[in-house]
Design an enzyme around this catalytic site. Structure first.
Site, PDB file in Angstrom:
ATOM      1  N   TYR A  56       0.809  -1.227   0.000  1.00 44.34           N
ATOM      2  CA  TYR A  56       0.000   0.000   0.000  1.00 44.34           C
ATOM      3  C   TYR A  56       0.838   1.271   0.000  1.00 44.34           C
ATOM      4  CZ  TYR A  56      -4.381  -2.515   0.091  1.00 44.34           C
ATOM      5  OH  TYR A  56      -5.438  -3.317  -0.261  1.00 44.34           O
ATOM      6  N   ARG A 121      -9.949  -2.694 -13.742  1.00 41.29           N
ATOM      7  CA  ARG A 121     -10.623  -1.769 -12.815  1.00 41.29           C
ATOM      8  C   ARG A 121     -12.107  -1.657 -13.152  1.00 41.29           C
ATOM      9  NH1 ARG A 121      -7.764   0.536  -8.267  1.00 41.29           N
ATOM     10  NH2 ARG A 121      -8.668   2.577  -8.634  1.00 41.29           N
ATOM     11  N   THR A 127     -14.148   1.239  -5.391  1.00 36.41           N
ATOM     12  CA  THR A 127     -13.582   0.740  -4.125  1.00 36.41           C
ATOM     13  C   THR A 127     -14.631   0.401  -3.066  1.00 36.41           C
ATOM     14  OG1 THR A 127     -11.715   2.186  -4.582  1.00 36.41           O
ATOM     15  CG2 THR A 127     -11.833   1.251  -2.380  1.00 36.41           C
ATOM     16  N   ARG A 138     -17.391  -6.149  -7.493  1.00 38.53           N
ATOM     17  CA  ARG A 138     -17.732  -5.602  -6.166  1.00 38.53           C
ATOM     18  C   ARG A 138     -19.216  -5.252  -6.077  1.00 38.53           C
ATOM     19  NH1 ARG A 138     -12.422  -1.727  -6.033  1.00 38.53           N
ATOM     20  NH2 ARG A 138     -11.023  -3.029  -4.785  1.00 38.53           N
ATOM     21  N   ASN A 158     -13.900  -5.547   0.355  1.00 43.36           N
ATOM     22  CA  ASN A 158     -14.281  -5.308  -1.052  1.00 43.36           C
ATOM     23  C   ASN A 158     -13.685  -6.350  -2.009  1.00 43.36           C
ATOM     24  OD1 ASN A 158     -11.654  -4.424  -0.991  1.00 43.36           O
ATOM     25  ND2 ASN A 158     -12.100  -2.301  -1.539  1.00 43.36           N
ATOM     26  N   HIS A 161      -8.135  -6.377  -4.781  1.00 38.97           N
ATOM     27  CA  HIS A 161      -7.281  -5.228  -5.092  1.00 38.97           C
ATOM     28  C   HIS A 161      -6.950  -5.325  -6.575  1.00 38.97           C
ATOM     29  CE1 HIS A 161      -3.984  -2.461  -5.450  1.00 38.97           C
ATOM     30  NE2 HIS A 161      -3.350  -3.421  -6.108  1.00 38.97           N
TER      31      HIS A 161
HETATM   32  P1  GDP Z   1      -8.571   0.678  -4.632  1.00 39.15           P
HETATM   33  O1  GDP Z   1      -7.430   1.040  -5.541  1.00 39.15           O
HETATM   34  O2  GDP Z   1      -9.901   0.657  -5.321  1.00 39.15           O
HETATM   35  O3  GDP Z   1      -8.334  -0.574  -3.818  1.00 39.15           O
HETATM   36  O4  GDP Z   1      -8.687   1.857  -3.575  1.00 39.15           O
HETATM   37  P2  GDP Z   1      -7.546   2.748  -2.872  1.00 39.15           P
HETATM   38  O5  GDP Z   1      -6.199   2.423  -3.415  1.00 39.15           O
HETATM   39  O6  GDP Z   1      -8.017   4.151  -2.915  1.00 39.15           O
HETATM   40  O7  GDP Z   1      -7.644   2.260  -1.382  1.00 39.15           O
HETATM   41  C1  GDP Z   1      -7.077   1.071  -0.925  1.00 39.15           C
HETATM   42  C2  GDP Z   1      -7.775   0.638   0.346  1.00 39.15           C
HETATM   43  O8  GDP Z   1      -7.738   1.705   1.311  1.00 39.15           O
HETATM   44  C3  GDP Z   1      -9.270   0.337   0.172  1.00 39.15           C
HETATM   45  O9  GDP Z   1      -9.494  -0.992  -0.277  1.00 39.15           O
HETATM   46  C4  GDP Z   1      -9.796   0.612   1.554  1.00 39.15           C
HETATM   47  O10 GDP Z   1      -9.550  -0.495   2.412  1.00 39.15           O
HETATM   48  C5  GDP Z   1      -8.941   1.771   2.041  1.00 39.15           C
HETATM   49  N1  GDP Z   1      -9.617   3.056   1.779  1.00 39.15           N
HETATM   50  C6  GDP Z   1      -9.515   3.816   0.676  1.00 39.15           C
HETATM   51  N2  GDP Z   1     -10.300   4.899   0.764  1.00 39.15           N
HETATM   52  C7  GDP Z   1     -10.921   4.828   1.958  1.00 39.15           C
HETATM   53  C8  GDP Z   1     -11.875   5.673   2.650  1.00 39.15           C
HETATM   54  O11 GDP Z   1     -12.320   6.717   2.149  1.00 39.15           O
HETATM   55  N3  GDP Z   1     -12.281   5.245   3.888  1.00 39.15           N
HETATM   56  C9  GDP Z   1     -11.818   4.109   4.455  1.00 39.15           C
HETATM   57  N4  GDP Z   1     -12.264   3.755   5.656  1.00 39.15           N
HETATM   58  N5  GDP Z   1     -10.916   3.302   3.849  1.00 39.15           N
HETATM   59  C10 GDP Z   1     -10.481   3.649   2.617  1.00 39.15           C
HETATM   60 MG    MG Z   2      -5.461   1.574  -5.113  1.00 34.19          MG
END
Ligand code: GDP
Ligand code: MG
Length: 203
Positions: A56, A121, A127, A138, A158, A161
């Site tokens: 991450y 995606r 997400t 999802r 969700n 990734h």
């Molecule tokens: P992805 O690329 O669609 O997996 O989303 P991101 O890279 O933005 O975020 C990765 C992970 O961070 C997500 O799967 C969530 O677990 C967490 N996350 C991201 N945005 C949020 C948010 O606004 N609130 C919370 N609680 N967790 C978040």
């Molecule tokens: Mg991401």
């Protein structure tokens, strides 16, 4: 990557522990496979908290961006965020992610094909499952939300990734796979997907 043909694009996917527990491995692979993408790497294992942190934080901006997004999400719903500092907020998110992502086996995969990052995606969906479109993985298979996961102090479940950009995909693939674990091969369907002349079909 700049001089590579779009059909060579690669993306990285994790079927998270809830996806494995929900018996969705086959369904997920089927969806990526049926659109025409090619699976070129696959492993099953239990991730360590250290790998999840590395994963991450590959994008050095992720901590700040996720923190800002999370604060905005709280405020949109009229809730007070636990902190106004984006980095502090993301530390909590990351800790919850480490618990979630190491709670059981995961499947990691590399998919290759035209516009693999964007296509995966699109099929995966947004997400937050509450707002993921119907027809996406999802949107079809899980019902979690930030309101619920934040209330319960856990990561949003969700299922998947998937890399957000080609650059992120390349870094993630290098983190999770050795180059010799990825297989270069052709599939028969690539002719109909990519061949320019289609002159090998009629006899
Ligand atoms: P992805 O690329 O669609 O997996 O989303 P991101 O890279 O933005 O975020 C990765 C992970 O961070 C997500 O799967 C969530 O677990 C967490 N996350 C991201 N945005 C949020 C948010 O606004 N609130 C919370 N609680 N967790 C978040
Ligand atoms: Mg991401």
């Amino acid at each position: 990557m700049k001089d590579r043909h779009p059909k060579k694009e690669r993306t990285f996917v994790i079927i998270k522990p809830d996806g494995v527990q929900r018996s969705l491995i086959g369904e997920i692979i089927k969806r990526y496979e049926k659109i025409g993408l090619k699976l070129i790497g696959l492993k099953m294992g239990v991730a360590t908290p250290d790998m999840i942190e590395k994963h991450y934080t590959i994008d050095t901006e992720w901590m700040r961006k996720t923190g800002e997004k999370t604060i905005a999400n709280y405020k949109e719903k009229g809730l007070k965020p636990p902190s106004e500092d984006p980095i502090e907020i993301t530390k909590v998110v990351l800790n919850n992610l480490k618990k979630y992502m190491t709670s059981g086996p995961v499947i990691i995969m590399v998919w290759q094909g035209a516009h693999a990052v964007g296509i995966v995606r699109k099929i995966t969906g947004a997400t937050e499952p509450l707002t993921s479109d119907v027809g996406t993985i999802r949107g079809d298979f899980v019902l979690d939300s930030y309101v619920m996961s934040d209330t319960d102090g856990r990561a949003v479940r969700n299922i998947l990734h998937a890399s957000g950009t080609v650059e992120e995909a390349e870094k993630e693939i290098a983190l999770w796979f050795k180059e010799d674990e990825l297989i270069n091969y052709s599939t028969i369907q690539e002719v109909i997907l990519y061949d320019v002349d289609l002159d090998g079909i009629l006899e």
